[in-house]
Scaffold this active site. Structure first.
Site, mmCIF file in Angstrom:
data_model
loop_
_atom_site.group_PDB
_atom_site.id
_atom_site.type_symbol
_atom_site.label_atom_id
_atom_site.label_comp_id
_atom_site.label_asym_id
_atom_site.label_seq_id
_atom_site.Cartn_x
_atom_site.Cartn_y
_atom_site.Cartn_z
ATOM 1 C CG HIS A 100 -1.935 -37.912 10.082
ATOM 2 N ND1 HIS A 100 -3.264 -37.615 9.922
ATOM 3 C CD2 HIS A 100 -1.575 -37.422 11.289
ATOM 4 C CE1 HIS A 100 -3.685 -36.968 10.997
ATOM 5 N NE2 HIS A 100 -2.681 -36.839 11.843
ATOM 6 C CG ASP B 249 0.820 -35.347 4.959
ATOM 7 O OD1 ASP B 249 1.185 -34.218 5.355
ATOM 8 O OD2 ASP B 249 0.207 -36.152 5.680
ATOM 9 C CD GLN C 58 4.400 -33.466 11.839
ATOM 10 O OE1 GLN C 58 5.306 -32.768 12.309
ATOM 11 N NE2 GLN C 58 3.222 -33.549 12.423
ATOM 12 C CE LYS D 159 0.139 -31.106 11.864
ATOM 13 N NZ LYS D 159 -0.034 -31.692 13.191
ATOM 14 C CB CYS E 135 -3.744 -39.423 13.533
ATOM 15 S SG CYS E 135 -4.789 -38.487 14.611
HETATM 16 N N1 PMP Z 1 -0.263 -35.388 8.032
HETATM 17 C C1 PMP Z 1 0.651 -35.478 9.010
HETATM 18 C C2 PMP Z 1 1.934 -36.209 8.718
HETATM 19 C C3 PMP Z 1 0.399 -34.891 10.249
HETATM 20 O O1 PMP Z 1 1.305 -34.991 11.228
HETATM 21 C C4 PMP Z 1 -0.828 -34.216 10.460
HETATM 22 C C5 PMP Z 1 -1.160 -33.567 11.795
HETATM 23 N N2 PMP Z 1 -0.896 -34.342 12.903
HETATM 24 C C6 PMP Z 1 -1.734 -34.146 9.404
HETATM 25 C C7 PMP Z 1 -1.413 -34.734 8.219
HETATM 26 C C8 PMP Z 1 -3.048 -33.450 9.551
HETATM 27 O O2 PMP Z 1 -2.855 -32.100 9.686
HETATM 28 P P1 PMP Z 1 -4.092 -31.139 10.060
HETATM 29 O O3 PMP Z 1 -4.745 -31.759 11.241
HETATM 30 O O4 PMP Z 1 -3.461 -29.832 10.343
HETATM 31 O O5 PMP Z 1 -4.979 -31.103 8.870
#
Ligand code: PMP
Length: 404
Positions: A121, A198, A201, A224, A362
């Site tokens: 991401h 990270d 997910q 999430k 993203c």
């Molecule tokens: N890493 C991954 C794999 C994600 O899917 C996301 C959210 N789409 C994020 C990081 C960022 O998370 P947040 O916007 O809650 O900080």
């Protein structure tokens, strides 16, 4: 699991969108909240609202105790050794920025390298690029195969004496790939390199045990995992958090301040400058307790059944391309139907009450690797049903007919 009764815990799921029942398949972006989480927020503001930690009065002490109890709930949920290893942040993004910023400051010099993967991401790419620009560090990328699995043989060969940290996602938000993070960490440790995972997910879908994984850092977001927005977690091994410098300065994170010399607070407060989201932390703990009561094994089993069911059905549609065919996959389905633009598909499904996400999610470098601009992404939660998937597939077929 009794899905019908579980759904009653999520009032929003009985809403109608354009006269159709809401089908919420955007769970990878954010999850819906059970009533108990929303009530916890209300209860916090009505009954336990006072700034924490420094107060001598009753309410402040009660709020402090609730916040620290929430920290212990998080600790147990991911099996951290100590609650000192749980830092509350604004979410995954802030957790990654925190680590990249202080790690690059304290442990990296010009020419040093960080290894990330092609399926990150943006929140695990751009913070490293910011450090790359500041400190002249280089970013190495683990590629993937055509199924969307990381190429571990290439990964093994990316290490050099310049490699200082590995930062990879546990589960891809686009492909659903569950990466072999334990092996990734083991290999990094053979080179004495620490690892940041990270977990945005992964924590909502599979049991995470940070001691078993042995990651130095693990990041995730509450929203999430059925908790509130604006709060998340950075897990860090105590020895690392101890030796790294603070991220931000302010109240809470100090032991004493004079204009000549300031000393920093003990863990985890050294990393929590300013008033923390003490209402959010207790609501997050409520969400984790809710998940724990359902059981992550039950959740994973049902979500996997939904994924298999949806994949089989989608594969019957002509000119369907599913992105991400990994052997170990979480409940994310990214696809394109013929030459129908992902945005058109998303908008038309929306008119049927079906919420999916479209675009690059993203993860633009991943889109470049796939040679596409974007996908339609359906992501399932334990509260979704096979009937919803039937309606979703019928919706896609309808859109396909409209275009051909
Ligand atoms: N890493 C991954 C794999 C994600 O899917 C996301 C959210 N789409 C994020 C990081 C960022 O998370 P947040 O916007 O809650 O900080």
């Amino acid at each position: 699991m009794d899905i019908r009764s579980i759904r009653k815990d999520f009032p929003i799921l009985s809403h109608k969108i354009y006269d159709s029942p809401l089908i919420y398949f955007d769970n990878a972006a954010t999850t819906q909240k059970p009533r108990c989480v929303v009530e916890k927020i209300e209860e916090g503001y009505y009954n336990a609202n006072a700034n924490i930690h420094r107060g001598v009065h009753f309410l402040s002490q009660e709020a402090t105790e609730a916040h620290e109890k929430a920290r212990r709930t998080v600790q147990k949920f991911i099996n951290a050794r100590s609650s000192n290893e749980i830092v509350f942040t604004r979410g995954t993004t802030e957790s990654v920025n925190l680590v990249s910023s202080i790690f690059a400051d304290a442990c990296m010099n010009e020419g040093d390298e960080v290894i990330v993967s092609v399926m990150e991401h943006h929140s695990n790419i751009v913070p490293w690029q910011i450090q790359a620009a500041r400190k002249g560090i280089a970013i190495k990328v683990i590629p993937m195969n055509e199924k969307g699995e990381l190429q571990m043989d290439v990964y093994r060969n990316l290490f050099s004496e310049k490699t200082k940290i590995v930062a990879v996602t546990h589960v891809s938000n686009v492909l659903g790939t569950i990466n072999p993070v334990k092996e990734i960490i083991e290999i990094a440790h053979e080179h004495e390199v620490p690892v940041l995972i990270d977990g945005a997910q992964s924590v909502p879908h599979l049991k995470v045990d940070v001691q078993d994984l042995d990651a130095e850092f693990y990041a995730f977001s509450a929203h999430k995992i059925y908790g509130p927005t604006g709060i998340g977690v950075l897990y860090g091994k105590e020895e690392w958090l101890d030796k790294l410098p603070p991220y931000q300065g302010g109240g809470e994170m100090i032991a004493s301040v004079t204009f000549e010399k300031t000393t920093f607070n003990e863990l985890p407060f050294k990393f929590e400058a300013g008033t923390p989201d003490f209402i959010g932390s207790t609501a997050m703990a409520e969400a984790l307790n809710y998940i724990s009561a359902l059981g992550l094994d039950n959740i994973a089993a049902w979500e996997n059944e939904l994924l298999q069911y949806a994949t089989e059905k989608l594969n019957t549609i002509e000119h369907m391309r599913i992105f991400g065919q990994a052997r170990h996959k979480s409940s994310v389905l990214s696809f394109l139907a013929g030459d129908i633009h992902h945005y058109d598909m998303g908008m038309l499904l929306d008119r049927l009450g079906i919420a999916v996400r479209t675009g690059h999610h993203c993860a633009q470098p991943l889109m470049q690797a796939l040679g596409i601009e974007g996908t339609v992404r359906a992501s399932f939660s334990f509260y979704n049903t096979k009937e919803e998937i039937d309606a979703f597939v019928a919706g896609i077929e309808r859109v396909c007919k409209m275009f051909h």
